[in-house]
Design a protein around this motif. Sequence first.
Motif, PDB file in Angstrom:
ATOM      1  N   LEU B 248     -22.429 -11.730  -1.546  1.00 37.36           N
ATOM      2  CA  LEU B 248     -21.554 -12.010  -2.398  1.00 37.36           C
ATOM      3  C   LEU B 248     -20.949 -10.507  -2.955  1.00 37.36           C
ATOM      4  O   LEU B 248     -21.359 -10.188  -4.217  1.00 37.36           O
ATOM      5  N   THR B 249     -19.758 -10.076  -2.153  1.00 36.37           N
ATOM      6  CA  THR B 249     -19.439  -8.637  -2.526  1.00 36.37           C
ATOM      7  C   THR B 249     -18.455  -9.066  -3.650  1.00 36.37           C
ATOM      8  O   THR B 249     -18.000 -10.013  -4.006  1.00 36.37           O
ATOM      9  N   ILE B 262     -22.487 -18.529 -11.373  1.00 33.07           N
ATOM     10  CA  ILE B 262     -23.265 -17.808 -10.192  1.00 33.07           C
ATOM     11  C   ILE B 262     -24.590 -17.769 -10.530  1.00 33.07           C
ATOM     12  O   ILE B 262     -24.802 -17.208 -11.820  1.00 33.07           O
ATOM     13  N   MET B 263     -25.525 -18.330  -9.807  1.00 28.10           N
ATOM     14  CA  MET B 263     -27.030 -18.605 -10.422  1.00 28.10           C
ATOM     15  C   MET B 263     -27.804 -17.707  -8.955  1.00 28.10           C
ATOM     16  O   MET B 263     -27.581 -17.756  -7.911  1.00 28.10           O
ATOM     17  N   PRO B 267     -36.210 -12.199  -8.179  1.00 21.24           N
ATOM     18  CA  PRO B 267     -35.510 -10.947  -8.604  1.00 21.24           C
ATOM     19  C   PRO B 267     -34.390 -10.825  -7.598  1.00 21.24           C
ATOM     20  O   PRO B 267     -34.452 -10.831  -6.462  1.00 21.24           O
ATOM     21  N   ILE B 268     -33.313 -10.191  -8.248  1.00 20.39           N
ATOM     22  CA  ILE B 268     -32.121 -10.066  -7.337  1.00 20.39           C
ATOM     23  C   ILE B 268     -32.123  -8.766  -6.602  1.00 20.39           C
ATOM     24  O   ILE B 268     -32.662  -7.714  -6.837  1.00 20.39           O
ATOM     25  N   ASN B 269     -31.862  -8.736  -5.121  1.00 19.63           N
ATOM     26  CA  ASN B 269     -31.519  -7.349  -4.405  1.00 19.63           C
ATOM     27  C   ASN B 269     -30.283  -6.870  -4.695  1.00 19.63           C
ATOM     28  O   ASN B 269     -29.195  -7.491  -4.149  1.00 19.63           O
ATOM     29  N   ARG B 270     -29.973  -6.136  -5.777  1.00 21.36           N
ATOM     30  CA  ARG B 270     -28.548  -5.521  -5.905  1.00 21.36           C
ATOM     31  C   ARG B 270     -28.005  -4.904  -4.550  1.00 21.36           C
ATOM     32  O   ARG B 270     -28.742  -4.358  -4.177  1.00 21.36           O
ATOM     33  N   GLY B 271     -26.777  -5.239  -4.292  1.00 26.03           N
ATOM     34  CA  GLY B 271     -26.123  -4.708  -3.174  1.00 26.03           C
ATOM     35  C   GLY B 271     -26.533  -5.472  -1.897  1.00 26.03           C
ATOM     36  O   GLY B 271     -25.993  -5.015  -0.643  1.00 26.03           O
ATOM     37  N   VAL B 278     -20.904  -8.469  -9.729  1.00 27.38           N
ATOM     38  CA  VAL B 278     -20.905  -9.765  -9.962  1.00 27.38           C
ATOM     39  C   VAL B 278     -22.341 -10.328 -10.500  1.00 27.38           C
ATOM     40  O   VAL B 278     -22.027 -11.175 -11.241  1.00 27.38           O
ATOM     41  N   ALA B 279     -23.399  -9.740 -10.332  1.00 31.41           N
ATOM     42  CA  ALA B 279     -24.608  -9.919 -11.097  1.00 31.41           C
ATOM     43  C   ALA B 279     -24.529  -9.975 -12.365  1.00 31.41           C
ATOM     44  O   ALA B 279     -25.103 -10.804 -13.230  1.00 31.41           O
ATOM     45  N   ASP B 280     -23.637  -8.756 -12.764  1.00 36.96           N
ATOM     46  CA  ASP B 280     -23.471  -8.652 -14.503  1.00 36.96           C
ATOM     47  C   ASP B 280     -22.080  -8.962 -14.955  1.00 36.96           C
ATOM     48  O   ASP B 280     -21.976  -8.898 -15.983  1.00 36.96           O
ATOM     49  N   GLY B 281     -21.472 -10.030 -14.017  1.00 33.64           N
ATOM     50  CA  GLY B 281     -20.035 -10.246 -14.276  1.00 33.64           C
ATOM     51  C   GLY B 281     -20.144 -11.492 -15.063  1.00 33.64           C
ATOM     52  O   GLY B 281     -21.029 -12.189 -15.607  1.00 33.64           O
ATOM     53  N   LEU B 282     -18.824 -11.943 -15.349  1.00 34.09           N
ATOM     54  CA  LEU B 282     -18.528 -12.980 -16.415  1.00 34.09           C
ATOM     55  C   LEU B 282     -19.124 -14.544 -15.674  1.00 34.09           C
ATOM     56  O   LEU B 282     -19.415 -15.422 -16.378  1.00 34.09           O
ATOM     57  N   HIS B 283     -19.041 -14.519 -14.377  1.00 36.15           N
ATOM     58  CA  HIS B 283     -19.597 -15.818 -13.720  1.00 36.15           C
ATOM     59  C   HIS B 283     -21.007 -16.006 -13.869  1.00 36.15           C
ATOM     60  O   HIS B 283     -21.528 -17.307 -13.934  1.00 36.15           O
ATOM     61  N   SER B 284     -21.591 -14.896 -14.114  1.00 35.51           N
ATOM     62  CA  SER B 284     -23.197 -15.024 -13.809  1.00 35.51           C
ATOM     63  C   SER B 284     -23.772 -15.653 -14.962  1.00 35.51           C
ATOM     64  O   SER B 284     -23.686 -15.138 -16.398  1.00 35.51           O
TER      65      SER B 284
END
Lengths: 187, 309
Positions: B248-249, B262-263, B267-271, B278-284
């Motif tokens: 999810l770029t 977005i869920m 733990p997330i693998n950033r990148g 996206v992980a820190d964005g409005l949808h998250s």
Amino acid sequence: MKQATQKTSGAAVLTMDAEAISRALRRIAHEIIERNPQLTGVVLAGIPSRGVEIARRIAGFIHEIENVNVETGVIDVAMHRDDVGTRSELPIVRESKLPLPLEERTIIVVDDVLYTGRTVRAAMDAISSFGRPARIQLAVLIDRGHRELPIRPDYVGKNLPTSGSEKVRVRLKEADGEPDTVSLEKQ
Amino acid sequence: MSTRWTRKDLLGLRELSADEINFILETADAFKQVGTREIKKVPSLRGKTLVNFFVEPSTRTRTSFELAALRLSADVINLSATTSSLSKGETLKDTARNLEALHADILVLRHSSAGAPQFLANRLKASVINAGDGAHEHPTQALLDLYTIREKRGNITGLNVAIIGDILFSRVARSNIFGLVKLGARVTLVGPSTLVPREFEKLGVEISHKIEDALSRADVVNLLRIQHERQRREYFPGIGEYIHLFGLTKERAKLLKPDCLIMHPGPINRGVEIDSEVADGLHSVILNQVTNGLAVRMAILYLCGGIAA
């Protein structure tokens, strides 16, 4: 012996009708006004589900009499009970709703029937987890006696002497979908 | 709220009814509110002992269960594979019997073998809560996902939910599928065909290998973590290729509906499965999931712990 019990079981004596309930709650409203000159700091906090409805009605009477809107709230007691796991049925937990902060406010706990006092103790525990109100008072529609804790009501709709084997049955239109009644059932 | 809870154990969502799932979510509403009080603690499980037994490593699930138990006034013991005698060759059953001899009331179990919680639930008087067993189920994760969707969107019925990533090995995906389908969501699974086999269609979901289509239709996107540590070569194309096909770029995020959630179970693998923006964005709603996990786990411990006694 067994036959005799069967004969009487389910026999209910009507104790209060809709009009009597309404008069009792109106009198409680007058007493609350008399005892609390600062009505703006008063919160009528009902214990689900009938206590919430009774609190709403008392607030309505206070508005009629004094033209003041007192705040209302809901206190969950299920998660504060000390007998989880010892009763056959797990009490359903609900969300508590109280206006915050509590510090300057008078919380009036409202319930339909006062019996052992354990529910009221749980309600006071629940309230203190939100803060420290100026005072807590207690209003009940029916006081049936048999206290197990040192708790006494400040406002009583009706004192109803009962034996431990009897059951007090309260029905309110908005909470139960049945006409307002209080009746005493022999077991 | 006419349903009554009758289970001592929570093993998976497969065996729960829609009513039971909704009852858990409603109970969690009441416990979520406890977290906003001045004193964030209630006496419901006072005097009970909870054992957190994590044979597979986990920080966030274990911590969440521990805090949930403390907020319900239970006593908590944490055991891991290395601190327990499993490393000395004790069988799971013997370890469990020892825990029972200590009068543990609730056992929260994370285990690498599917079915381990069921095995113990059948043998112990204590409540057994599945905190993830192999590639089988992770019911509390799915419940907190359902809770978060319901909280943000009001309802689950009729929503399009895309679950993206390593479905085949994911207990999170499996529990989510059971729960979402029961509550009436339309579920689409997205990922490489090796990790999203056709057999999943039997569970009442759609399968897609094109992420763009799924993203543009979705009301909820649930990204699964790419589990480097478990990937086997034959299933997985390689990180670079995965990002290219299924990551999810931030470019792909432009396809999302404005109110899409977005869920991610973390733990997330950033990148990798998701870009940082996206992980820190409005949808998250990733951090809402963490907060809600606590409320949902309090509800489960209250319900199962209250029944077992």
